[in-house]
Design an enzyme around this catalytic site. Sequence first.
Site, PDB file in Angstrom:
ATOM      1  N   GLU A  10       0.840  -1.194   0.000  1.00 28.44           N
ATOM      2  CA  GLU A  10       0.000   0.000   0.000  1.00 28.44           C
ATOM      3  C   GLU A  10       0.880   1.251   0.000  1.00 28.44           C
ATOM      4  OE1 GLU A  10      -3.473   1.811   3.011  1.00 28.44           O
ATOM      5  OE2 GLU A  10      -2.216   0.120   3.608  1.00 28.44           O
ATOM      6  N   LYS A  48      -9.300   2.469  -2.026  1.00 23.44           N
ATOM      7  CA  LYS A  48      -9.559   1.919  -0.693  1.00 23.44           C
ATOM      8  C   LYS A  48     -10.880   2.439  -0.142  1.00 23.44           C
ATOM      9  CE  LYS A  48      -7.222   1.438   3.820  1.00 23.44           C
ATOM     10  NZ  LYS A  48      -5.979   1.793   4.554  1.00 23.44           N
ATOM     11  N   CYS A  93      -5.464  -3.103   2.887  1.00 20.65           N
ATOM     12  CA  CYS A  93      -5.270  -2.989   4.332  1.00 20.65           C
ATOM     13  C   CYS A  93      -6.561  -3.127   5.133  1.00 20.65           C
ATOM     14  CB  CYS A  93      -4.551  -1.675   4.649  1.00 20.65           C
ATOM     15  SG  CYS A  93      -3.657  -1.721   6.231  1.00 20.65           S
TER      16      CYS A  93
END
Length: 552
Positions: A43, A115, A148
Site C-alpha cells: 500500500e 480503498k 489494508c
Amino acid sequence: MRYTAAAIQFEPTFARPDLNVPRLLALTEEAATQGARLVVLPEMANIGYCFTNREEVSSLVQPVPGPFTRQLEEIASRHGCVIVCGMGEVDEESDLYYNTAVVVGPQGYLGKYRKTHFFSADAKWAVEGDLGFPVWDTPVGRLGVEVCMDATYPETGRLLALRGAEVICFPTNWIGSIPPDHRWISQAFENGVYWIAANRCGQERGLEFLGCSCVIGPDGVVQSIVASRDEIVYGEIDLEVAAARRFRADRPEHKLDDRRPEFYREMMQAPYTWSPAYYHSLYGAPGLPESRSSRIAVVQSTRSGSDRPMSVSAVRGLLPEEPVDLVVLPELLLSSCSPYEESEEQGLRDIEALHTLAAESECMVAGTVIERDGEQLYHTAVLVGRDGVLGTQREHHLTADHSRWATAGNEPFSAIDTPIGRIGLVTGYDASFFETLRVLATEGADLVCVPANLPWRLSRHTADSGRNWSFWRSKAWESCVALAMANYADPGCTAGSGIWVPDVREDRSREVLTRTDACEVVVETLDTHSRYIREKRGLGWRRLHWYKPLVV
C-alpha cells in the site's frame, strides 16, 4: 492454470518517491525475472503513508494512469506479468485524493481500486473509494483487490468472490496484530481464493509496520512468508483449486453456492450508528438484557459407540464443580435415534433430555435435536433453561449429510433474551457463513452458541510464525460477538471446540480451546459490560451501500 506469484515487502522512505520508485521497480523486475507472473507491492508503496493533511501529500499524488503506472506497465509488458501496486492518487477532475491500488498487465493499464474502509491515518488526507469492488479478467486469472483495513470486513472478500475473483491481491501497511492476521487467512478460506499479501516494513512517524508478507491458499494454509526486511516472497497459484471453492476437497459443501442470501438482509441494517441502548429500546421495546458476568462451558465429545447418544449423567460428569450459567453441546449429542426413525414424540424426548440436563445442572443448555413438523424433518438448535425451552432455530445451511433427510429452515435468524445476555443460536454449518453472524450481531446478540459437527479444519498453526489461526476467532472479532462452539473430537471432525470473547483492548480475542482429540470441557467468562460486544462499533464502520450483492 498454474503459475508463480510474488509479494514484495518494502520499506519506503517517507515522501521520497525519487528514492522509492527506483527500488520498487528493481524489486519488481527481480520478481518477474524469477518467473513471477503476478507481482503485488505494498500500500502507498511509492510515497509512504503517514501524511497529516492534504497539503503535505499534494505534490506527491499522481493521476491514474500516470507517470508511475507507465513505469510499471513497461515491466509488465517486458516480462508478460501482471502487477498490482498501492499508491497515492489525485483525481484530476475533482482534485480529491485517494489511497489507490493500480492493476497493470502485459497489454497496459487494466484498472484501479480505491480503498473503501479507512484506518484513521487515511482520513487525514484521502477520501473513501467510490469505485466499488471490481474484478479484472487478466492473463493470470480473475483478480480482485483489497487494501489494508478492507480485510477487517468480511464483506469485501465475499463481494470479490461472488464476482468471480480467484486471487485477492492485498497491498497493505499493517500494524497491530502480527501477520498473517487471522482475518486474512479466514477471508482466503471462507471464499476459496488465493490471498497475496504485500506488507511494508519499518517505522514511520511512530508507527511500526510488521512485514510478514505472505501467500495464503484457498484452504487457509500459509504457503510462504518472509520476515521484516525488504524481501520477495513467492507462492504457487493453481486456478483449478480456487475454482472448486469447497470446504474440504473430498466433500460437496460449497463456500458460495450453499449461501442463503434471502436470510441475510438484516445485516444491511445499521443499528450501531446509534447508541445501542437507545436503538434496541426504541418504540417501547424491552431493550438489551442487563449487563452481567457469566460462566460459559463448551463440551467436546467423542461419540459413544456407533452414533448412540451420550447420557445426561455422562455429560454432567464432564462439567466442572463450580457452577456455570450455560453449557453448549455438540450437535445431537443427546439425541436417541437416527433421523430416519425420528417421530414427533421422540423429538420431544430429546428436548426433555436437554431440559433434564439444564434442571439438574441449574443452568441453560444449548444443543440440537431432530424436529418433526408434519412430514418434514428439521435439524433444529434448541436453547433450554430450567423452566423449559427458551428458543429454537432451524438449520438454514444444510451439509450434504443433513440434506439427505432434513428440510432447510425458512424462518429469520433471531436472538433470544436470557438472564446472561442476548443469545444467538445456530448450527456449525450455519455459523460457517459469516453473514449469519452478521445478522445476529445486528439484532444485538452478545453471544452466539454453535452446536456443531464440522468435518473440516478451521484452525491451524501458520507456517513460520508460531501464531495459530482460528476461523472462529476472526468471526467473533469481526461481528463483535462472543462465540461458544462445541464440536466432536472424532477423526474427521477437525474444527476444534472453544470459546472466543473479542477484547478490543488487546486487539485479539480471549479464548479457551479444546485439544482436537479429547473429550473435555472448557469454561470462559463472558462479561456483557464489554463495550466492544455491547456497542459493536466495528459494525458501525461498515460501508453498507456497497454490500447489496450479498443479499440478493
